[in-house]
Design an enzyme around this catalytic site. Sequence first.
Site, PDB file in Angstrom:
ATOM      1  N   LYS A 126      -5.312  -6.756  -7.650  1.00 12.08           N
ATOM      2  CA  LYS A 126      -4.763  -5.396  -7.668  1.00 12.08           C
ATOM      3  C   LYS A 126      -4.734  -4.769  -6.275  1.00 12.08           C
ATOM      4  O   LYS A 126      -3.726  -4.198  -5.850  1.00 12.08           O
ATOM      5  CB  LYS A 126      -5.584  -4.498  -8.596  1.00 12.08           C
ATOM      6  CG  LYS A 126      -5.531  -4.857 -10.062  1.00 12.08           C
ATOM      7  CD  LYS A 126      -6.334  -3.871 -10.895  1.00 12.08           C
ATOM      8  CE  LYS A 126      -7.835  -3.953 -10.664  1.00 12.08           C
ATOM      9  NZ  LYS A 126      -8.418  -5.215 -11.150  1.00 12.08           N
ATOM     10  N   THR A 127      -5.866  -4.845  -5.586  1.00 13.51           N
ATOM     11  CA  THR A 127      -5.961  -4.179  -4.285  1.00 13.51           C
ATOM     12  C   THR A 127      -4.963  -4.762  -3.294  1.00 13.51           C
ATOM     13  O   THR A 127      -4.236  -4.026  -2.612  1.00 13.51           O
ATOM     14  CB  THR A 127      -7.393  -4.295  -3.736  1.00 13.51           C
ATOM     15  OG1 THR A 127      -8.286  -3.616  -4.620  1.00 13.51           O
ATOM     16  CG2 THR A 127      -7.500  -3.682  -2.349  1.00 13.51           C
ATOM     17  N   GLU A 170      -3.419   1.789  -7.444  1.00 12.79           N
ATOM     18  CA  GLU A 170      -4.163   0.694  -8.063  1.00 12.79           C
ATOM     19  C   GLU A 170      -4.708   1.215  -9.387  1.00 12.79           C
ATOM     20  O   GLU A 170      -5.424   2.216  -9.430  1.00 12.79           O
ATOM     21  CB  GLU A 170      -5.288   0.236  -7.151  1.00 12.79           C
ATOM     22  CG  GLU A 170      -6.099  -0.899  -7.743  1.00 12.79           C
ATOM     23  CD  GLU A 170      -7.120  -1.467  -6.774  1.00 12.79           C
ATOM     24  OE1 GLU A 170      -8.083  -2.092  -7.267  1.00 12.79           O
ATOM     25  OE2 GLU A 170      -6.962  -1.297  -5.549  1.00 12.79           O
TER      26      GLU A 170
END
Length: 471
Positions: A126-127, A170
């Site tokens: 995600k990051t 995010e």
Amino acid sequence: MKVPVPDELLAADRLGTVHFVGIGGAGLSGIARIMLARGIPVSGSDAKESRTLDALRTLGATCHVGHDAAHVGAADTVVVSTAVRESNPEVVEARARGLRLLPRSAALESVMQGRRVVAVAGTHGKTTTTSLLTVALQHCGADPSFAIGGELNETGSNAHDGTGELFVAEADESDGAFLVYSPHAALVTNVEADHLDNYGTEEAYRAAFDEFVDRVDPDGFLVVVSDDPGADHLGDVATSRGRAVVRVGEGPGADVRAEDLRFVGATSTFTVVDGGERLGEVRLQIPGRHYVLDAVAALACGLRLGFGFAELAAGLGSFSGTRRRMELKGEVGQVRVYDSYAHHPNEIRGDLQAARSLAGDGRVVVAFQPHMVSRTRIFGHDMGVALGAADEVVVMDVYVAREEPEPGVSGALVADAVPLAAEHVVFEPSWSAVAAHLVERARPGDVVLTLGAGDVTLLGPEVLDLLGEDS
């Protein structure tokens, strides 16, 4: 602690003075940055001093070290980190005064209101994917707001209040936070069992992603990495519910496909094909197949938002990484030291593949710190198996985080499962002894990699110092 999401989610400018309990964390600090940029009075507290607190003070926040009821001050709204306990004196004070209490998810939703939100979700990646998409959009001339669970190397920041209509966020599933958002578009990197301390079962975890699909605007779209079975299935769920789906990956079923992958040192190169049309080549400054998939997902999202391939590709190529995602900490005596946040078996596997590319003819020497007792109990064996891709492995004890220790659950569970000869694996429960183990094993040309979501990240500088003493 888990704070209920209120029935009415107010926009940030209606929250009054906002106090953050746990303001130094990756999630809350980013929200605080955005509120400060909008002129909202912000205060907060954290357990220890950090450069994040210093940065927030520079922006105008009042930041306290330690927790005390008096820190709540004249706050109208109190935002609470999930890592904070019910007994925290600031939480107790806020409840006694009847102040508005918000979890991180509701606070993020408050700053996203009025923007066109692109939410990036998934078990892993995600990051990095949020960061790649943000930098690519910036390169196209857009100025999106963003909130990321890590700091961009380019800016040193995890959040920004942009002038454009887009907000890239995010979307964390660990505590169900992503079910609070209502994005125009969403991107899901992968779906596989994790955070079972919160969800209880793999079925419940996957069901949360199914529910997330319903949060996406029917007029928007969903990007899924179809090489991952869980994300591919989610694409089927979304299609059955009338959502537009864009599949990406290497497989023949992908709408936007990465072809001709090449990994040389710290670079990854691939060709992009969209609906049968060859758009061109992308060259990343980060190594590893998993980062290629993150990048092609970000690219596909940018294309569907209406931006051009050339500008997006150039932006992806300029991306130099995010803190704690295969971050180079330094080099001494021809030994390079990297740090990464990987704490799940597949994340470990992906980062070791990247480390192998970086090492070339050298070896990969790893220190791994398991994160959370429940995750180690459930996935400890698989973590150990994944670590077998390294040449030398030092396993640390469990970073307990918000749970209590359990008898029989330690880093030894992981070390015992590493499929390497005994002389190449050690379980070291003493944190202070780990750096010496790594230096003892490292040779010129090797890559040393510290892995985990806990305080293992502090080891890199110590390793470099010891290498300097030996050189």
